[in-house]
Design an enzyme around this catalytic site. Structure first.
Site, PDB file in Angstrom:
ATOM      1  N   LYS A 187      12.163  -0.233  32.276  1.00  0.00           N
ATOM      2  CA  LYS A 187      12.326  -1.635  32.871  1.00  0.00           C
ATOM      3  C   LYS A 187      10.762  -2.083  33.213  1.00  0.00           C
ATOM      4  CE  LYS A 187      12.655  -4.035  37.107  1.00  0.00           C
ATOM      5  NZ  LYS A 187      11.851  -5.011  36.688  1.00  0.00           N
ATOM      6  N   GLU A 263       2.507   6.355  40.741  1.00  0.00           N
ATOM      7  CA  GLU A 263       1.062   5.998  40.770  1.00  0.00           C
ATOM      8  C   GLU A 263       1.288   4.649  41.473  1.00  0.00           C
ATOM      9  OE1 GLU A 263      -1.579   4.052  40.207  1.00  0.00           O
ATOM     10  OE2 GLU A 263      -1.219   3.938  37.940  1.00  0.00           O
ATOM     11  N   CYS A 297      -5.037  -1.040  40.603  1.00  0.00           N
ATOM     12  CA  CYS A 297      -4.959  -0.194  41.825  1.00  0.00           C
ATOM     13  C   CYS A 297      -6.132   0.724  41.938  1.00  0.00           C
ATOM     14  CB  CYS A 297      -3.623   0.867  41.822  1.00  0.00           C
ATOM     15  SG  CYS A 297      -3.416   1.490  40.267  1.00  0.00           S
ATOM     16  N   GLU A 394      -4.750  -3.161  50.448  1.00  0.00           N
ATOM     17  CA  GLU A 394      -5.290  -3.381  49.138  1.00  0.00           C
ATOM     18  C   GLU A 394      -5.224  -4.741  48.875  1.00  0.00           C
ATOM     19  OE1 GLU A 394      -2.268  -1.819  46.302  1.00  0.00           O
ATOM     20  OE2 GLU A 394      -3.657  -1.049  45.009  1.00  0.00           O
TER      21      GLU A 394
HETATM   22  C1  SIN Z   1      -3.781   0.559  37.285  1.00  0.00           C
HETATM   23  O1  SIN Z   1      -4.300  -0.292  38.064  1.00  0.00           O
HETATM   24  O2  SIN Z   1      -2.537   0.971  37.404  1.00  0.00           O
HETATM   25  C2  SIN Z   1      -4.472   1.124  36.006  1.00  0.00           C
HETATM   26  C3  SIN Z   1      -5.595   0.869  35.906  1.00  0.00           C
HETATM   27  C4  SIN Z   1      -6.267   1.519  35.029  1.00  0.00           C
HETATM   28  O3  SIN Z   1      -5.837   2.118  34.201  1.00  0.00           O
HETATM   29  O4  SIN Z   1      -7.669   1.376  34.753  1.00  0.00           O
END
Ligand code: SIN
Length: 491
Positions: A187, A263, A297, A394
Site C-alpha cells: 500500500k 523505519e 527522516c 522532527e
Molecule cells: C527516508 O527519508 O526514509 C529515506 C531517505 C533516504 O533514503 O535517504
C-alpha cells in the site's frame, strides 16, 4: 478515470502510464469508492483512483498467499532474472517515472531522477543478492549428530510506503522480499500512489508470476493497515513512516507476534567541530538539510557548531541558503519544491514560532511563499537551544536551526538526548575525535564528513524509537528470511 492531462502531458509513453489504475494487472480487485491525487505545486488533479478497502486487501493477501510457495520454489537465479528485467525497465522508463514522481510529490525533477536511479539500484543489488543466500553447518558437540541451518522465505509480506520517497522506498522493501522468495502486498501513501502504480505496471511487463506483487490503492483512514497486521496469512510487515504509526502497527501485530520491519522518525544531529573543513561542512549541511525540502527522516534536524567556527559557518551557510530557489519541481531552476500539504506547512510555522518566542533569530527565510501553494522559504535560525520544539521534534521542512556549543562531551550528550536514533552527521578532521564521536553517537547510521549516506549497499535503519531492522545491503535480506535449524541424529 485514467490519470488526467495534467499528468500525461509530462509523459513520453502516454498510453502505458495513463492506465495506472488498471488494477487487474496489478493483482488486485477494483472498488466503487475513489480518492484524488493532486500536484502539491499547482493543486491540479492528477488522477482519481479506486479507494480499495479491507475486502480488497484480504483478496490481494489471498492472491499473494496462493502464489507464495511457487515463487519460493523457483531457483534463486529465476527470481534474480525477474528482478533484473524489472530493473532494466525502470532504467528505460526513468524519464516518465521521474515526471510522475515530481508531479505527485513536488520534488525537483533532478531529485526525482536521482530517486528513480536509487530505486533501480535496489533492484539491481537484490537481483545479485538473491543468488547469495547461504546457510550454515555447525560442528556438532557429539559424533552421532549433524547440525545445519537453512534460510527460508518468511512468507507473504505487507508493505506500507511513505510519500517522501514514493519510488525508492517501494524498491527498498520489495526487492529484498522478492529476492528472498516472499510475495508482497503493497500500500503506497495516498498522496503519492502513482509512481508505485507505474512501477507495478513495469513489474508485470518484467514477468513476475500472477499474485507475486499486489498493489492496494487506498486513502487514509481505511482498514488496509489493520488487515495487513491482523491477517494470519501475512507473516511480516515492513513500514516506513512516523514513529506514531509505527507504534500503532506494532500494537496491531502483537496478537500474532508478527515480524515487523520499521523505519521511523528521526532527529538527526549535524555537528561541526572546530577542526572541520568549514566549506565542506556547509556543503554537507545544505545536502543533509534541504534535500527533498527537508522532508526526509535522515534530514539534519539540529545543526550544532563549535564556538570557534560558528560565525564563519553561519555566514557561509546563510549565503548558500539564500541562493536556493523555491519553485515547481518541473522548473529548471528549482532547488526546493513544495511541502507535501498544508498540515506540513502549519507544523513548520509552529516550530518557527516556538523558536522565536524562546529567543531564536531568523537569519533568512521564515515565511511561506504568498502564492497559495505549500512553498516555504528555506530558513536558517540561530540562537536556538535545546529547550525549543525544533530540538526535540522532527521538523520535516526546510528549516535549519543552528545551536552554538563549546564542549565536545556536552554536544554528544545533547545529540543523544532524544527518543530517536536514526542518523547523525559530524564534521571533524582529528582522527582520535572521529573515532570517539562515531562510537559515542547513539544512532543506527553516522555520516562523517558527508551529508548523505543512503545507499543500496549499506544497512539503512535506526535504533531506539527510530525503528527495527535494516534495509539495503546483505543485511536487508535477512529481514525476509527465517532461519531453520536442522539436526540429524543417529549417525
Ligand atoms: C527516508 O527519508 O526514509 C529515506 C531517505 C533516504 O533514503 O535517504
Amino acid at each position: 478515470m485514467p490519470v488526467t492531462d495534467a499528468l500525461t502531458r509530462h509523459l513520453k509513453a502516454r498510453h502505458k502510464f495513463s492506465v495506472v489504475d488498471r488494477l487487474e494487472c496489478l493483482g488486485s480487485p477494483a472498488s466503487d469508492r475513489s480518492f484524488d491525487v493532486f500536484n502539491p505545486s499547482t493543486g491540479e488533479l492528477l488522477a482519481r483512483l479506486p479507494d480499495m478497502g479491507r475486502e480488497a486487501t484480504k483478496a490481494a493477501i489471498d492472491k499473494a498467499h496462493a502464489a507464495q510457495s511457487e515463487w519460493a520454489a523457483l531457483t534463486a537465479r529465476d527470481r534474480s532474472d525477474a528482478l533484473w528485467r524489472w530493473h532494466q525497465l525502470i532504467v528505460q522508463h526513468t524519464d516518465d517515472l521521474s515526471a510522475i514522481l515530481t508531479a505527485e510529490m513536488g520534488k525537483p525533477l533532478a531529485e526525482a531522477r536521482s530517486e528513480i536511479s536509487h530505486a533501480a539500484a535496489y533492484l539491481q543489488w537484490y537481483a545479485e543478492e538473491a543468488n547469495r543466500i547461504y546457510g550454515e553447518t555447525i560442528s556438532a558437540p557429539s559424533t552421532d549428530r549433524r547440525m545445519l541451518v537453512i534460510k527460508q522465505p518468511i512468507g507473504v509480506v505487507g508493505t506500507i510506503t511513505p510519500w517522501n520517497f514514493p519510488a525508492s522506498m517501494v524498491a527498498r522493501k520489495i526487492s529484498p522480499a522478492l529476492a528472498a522468495g516472499c510475495t508482497i502486498v503493497l500500500k503506497p501513501a495516498e498522496q503519492t500512489p502513482l509512481v508505485a502504480g507505474a512501477m507495478f505496471l513495469l513489474a508485470e511487463e518484467a514477468g513476475f508470476p500472477r499474485g507475486v506483487v499486489n498493489l492496494i490503492y487506498a486513502a487514509e483512514g481505511n482498514d488496509v493497515g489493520l488487515e495487513l497486521c491482523t491477517n494470519p496469512k501475512v507473516r511480516k510487515i515492513s513500514f516506513t513512516g512516523s514513529t506514531e504509526v509505527g507504534r500503532l502497527l506494532m500494537r496491531q501485530c502483537a496478537e500474532q507476534i508478527k515480524k515487523l520491519g520499521l523505519e521511523l522518525g528521526g532527529n538527526a544531529p549535524f555537528i561541526v567541530f572546530d577542526d572541520a573543513d568549514v566549506d565542506a561542512a556547509v556543503d554537507g549541511a545544505i545536502q543533509a538539510k534541504f534535500r527533498n525540502a527537508g522532508q526526509t527522516c535522515v534530514s539534519a534536524n539540529r545543526i550544532y557548531v563549535q564556538t570557534k567556527v560558528h560565525e564563519e559557518f553561519v555566514e557561509k551557510f546563510v549565503t548558500r541558503v539564500r541562493k536556493l530557489a523555491v519553485g515547481d519541481g518541473f522548473s529548471s531552476h528549482a532547488a526546493i519544491g513544495p511541502l507535501i500539504d498544508s498540515n506540513a506547512m502549519k507544523k513548520v510555522e509552529a516550530h518557527i514560532a516556538d523558536a522565536l518566542a524562546k529567543g531564536g533569530v531568523v537569519q533568512c527565510g521564515g515565511q511561506r511563499l504568498k502564492n497559495g501553494a505549500t512553498f516555504f522559504e528555506p530558513t536558517v535560525l540561530t540562537n536556538t537551544s535545546s529547550n525549543m520544539r525544533i530540538a526535540h521534534e522532527e521538523i520535516f521542512g526546510p528549516v535549519a536551526p543552528i545551536i552554538c556549543f563549546e564542549d565536545a562531551d556536552q554536544v554528544i550528550r545533547e545529540a543523544n538526548d532524544t527518543i530517536y536514533g536514526l542518523a547523525a552527521y559530524f564534521y571533524a578532521s582529528n582522527l582520535k575525535r572521529v573515532w570517539r564521536v562515531s562510537e559515542a553517537l547513539e544512532y543506527g547510521m553516522v555520516g562523517i564528513n558527508t551529508g548523505r549516506m543512503s545507499s543500496e549497499a549499506a544497512p539503512f535503519g535506526g535504533i531506539k524509537q527510530s525503528g527495527i531492522g535494516r534495509e539495503g545491503s546483505r543485511h536487508g535480506l535477512d529481514d525476509y528470511l527465517e532461519m531453520k535449524y536442522i539436526c540429524m541424529g543417529g549417525i
